[in-house]
Design a protein around this motif. Structure first.
Motif, short mmCIF file in Angstrom:
data_model
loop_
_atom_site.label_atom_id
_atom_site.label_comp_id
_atom_site.label_asym_id
_atom_site.label_seq_id
_atom_site.Cartn_x
_atom_site.Cartn_y
_atom_site.Cartn_z
N ASP A 18 0.83 -1.21 0.00
CA ASP A 18 0.00 0.00 0.00
C ASP A 18 0.87 1.26 0.00
O ASP A 18 0.62 2.20 -0.77
CB ASP A 18 -0.94 0.02 1.21
N SER A 19 1.86 1.28 0.85
CA SER A 19 2.75 2.44 0.92
C SER A 19 3.54 2.59 -0.38
O SER A 19 3.70 3.70 -0.89
CB SER A 19 3.70 2.27 2.10
N ARG A 22 1.49 3.96 -3.30
CA ARG A 22 1.28 5.41 -3.19
C ARG A 22 2.49 6.17 -3.71
O ARG A 22 2.37 7.16 -4.44
CB ARG A 22 0.99 5.80 -1.74
N ARG A 122 3.92 11.26 8.72
CA ARG A 122 2.59 10.82 9.16
C ARG A 122 1.60 10.71 8.00
O ARG A 122 0.88 9.73 7.87
CB ARG A 122 2.01 11.78 10.20
N TYR A 123 1.55 11.74 7.14
CA TYR A 123 0.47 11.81 6.16
C TYR A 123 0.90 11.45 4.74
O TYR A 123 0.10 10.91 3.99
CB TYR A 123 -0.18 13.19 6.19
N TYR A 124 2.13 11.72 4.36
CA TYR A 124 2.56 11.34 3.03
C TYR A 124 3.05 9.89 3.02
O TYR A 124 2.65 9.09 2.19
CB TYR A 124 3.66 12.28 2.53
N GLU A 125 3.91 9.56 3.97
CA GLU A 125 4.41 8.20 4.07
C GLU A 125 3.45 7.28 4.81
O GLU A 125 3.62 6.07 4.81
CB GLU A 125 5.78 8.17 4.75
N ASP A 126 2.44 7.85 5.50
CA ASP A 126 1.40 7.10 6.20
C ASP A 126 1.98 6.15 7.26
O ASP A 126 1.55 5.01 7.39
CB ASP A 126 0.53 6.34 5.21
N LEU A 127 2.95 6.66 7.99
CA LEU A 127 3.57 5.86 9.05
C LEU A 127 2.82 6.07 10.36
O LEU A 127 2.32 7.17 10.62
CB LEU A 127 5.04 6.25 9.23
N PRO A 128 2.75 5.05 11.20
CA PRO A 128 2.12 5.23 12.51
C PRO A 128 2.98 6.13 13.40
O PRO A 128 4.18 6.29 13.18
CB PRO A 128 2.04 3.81 13.07
N GLU A 129 2.33 6.70 14.42
CA GLU A 129 3.04 7.63 15.30
C GLU A 129 4.26 6.99 15.95
O GLU A 129 5.30 7.64 16.11
CB GLU A 129 2.08 8.14 16.39
N THR A 147 2.66 17.31 15.42
CA THR A 147 1.65 17.21 14.36
C THR A 147 0.56 18.25 14.58
O THR A 147 0.16 18.97 13.65
CB THR A 147 1.03 15.80 14.33
#
Length: 168
Positions: A18-19, A22, A122-129, A147
């Motif tokens: 998924d990552s 994107r 957080r939002y472009y790479e969609d990594l968890p905190e 954030t």
């Protein structure tokens, strides 16, 4: 590749596809080209899996970047594509979208590096905190507050000029 390596590779693909798709879409700006790019990168990765098992995602990303640059340099890139029939509808005016994009891009550049990094991770790479905290070498609470502050500052930077125009 033995059965254990095949299983590891399949687990990697299912966990990170998924990552990676994107990123491929951002590079190509076309869903089908993104799928082709990712497939090419994964094929090359599979061939070298036993050598890159420690950090395969970095290898896949690097392969995707290089593949896309090669495609851009290709003399065939950018040529018109023959289609069976022309599109039924005309494209609308997208100047408002472009203006919004440029405004957001300018606001992101105005953010301090840590805040910008938090938003990108957080939002472009969609990594968890938790992953962002590990990468940045701070606590999860710091990631949350950074954030929050970054988004608040973005709102100020984006909405302030708009409100000034409204009140003129």
């Amino acid at each position: 590749m033995n059965n254990e390596q095949k299983r590891d590779f399949a687990d990697f693909v299912s966990a990170r596809s998924d990552s990676l798709i994107r990123l491929a879409y951002v590079l190509t700006n076309d869903q089908y080209a993104a799928e082709d790019l990712l497939q090419t990168a994964l094929t090359k990765t599979a061939g070298r899996w036993n050598k890159i098992r420690e950090n395969p995602e970095a290898y896949v990303r690097k392969v995707m970047y290089h593949e896309q640059v090669s495609r851009w340099r290709s003399p065939r890139w950018g040529r018109e594509r023959v289609v069976e029939s022309p599109p039924e509808r005309m494209m609308g005016d997208r100047t408002a979208q472009v203006d919004d994009h440029l405004t957001l891009q300018q606001a992101l550049r105005a953010l301090p590096p840590r805040k910008r990094a938090v938003l990108v991770l957080r939002y472009y790479e969609d990594l968890p905190e938790s992953e962002v905290a590990k990468i940045m070498g701070c606590s999860v609470g710091t990631v949350r507050s950074q954030t929050h502050h970054a988004i608040a500052r973005l709102r100020e930077l984006v909405l302030e000029p708009v409100m000034q125009e409204v009140w003129k």
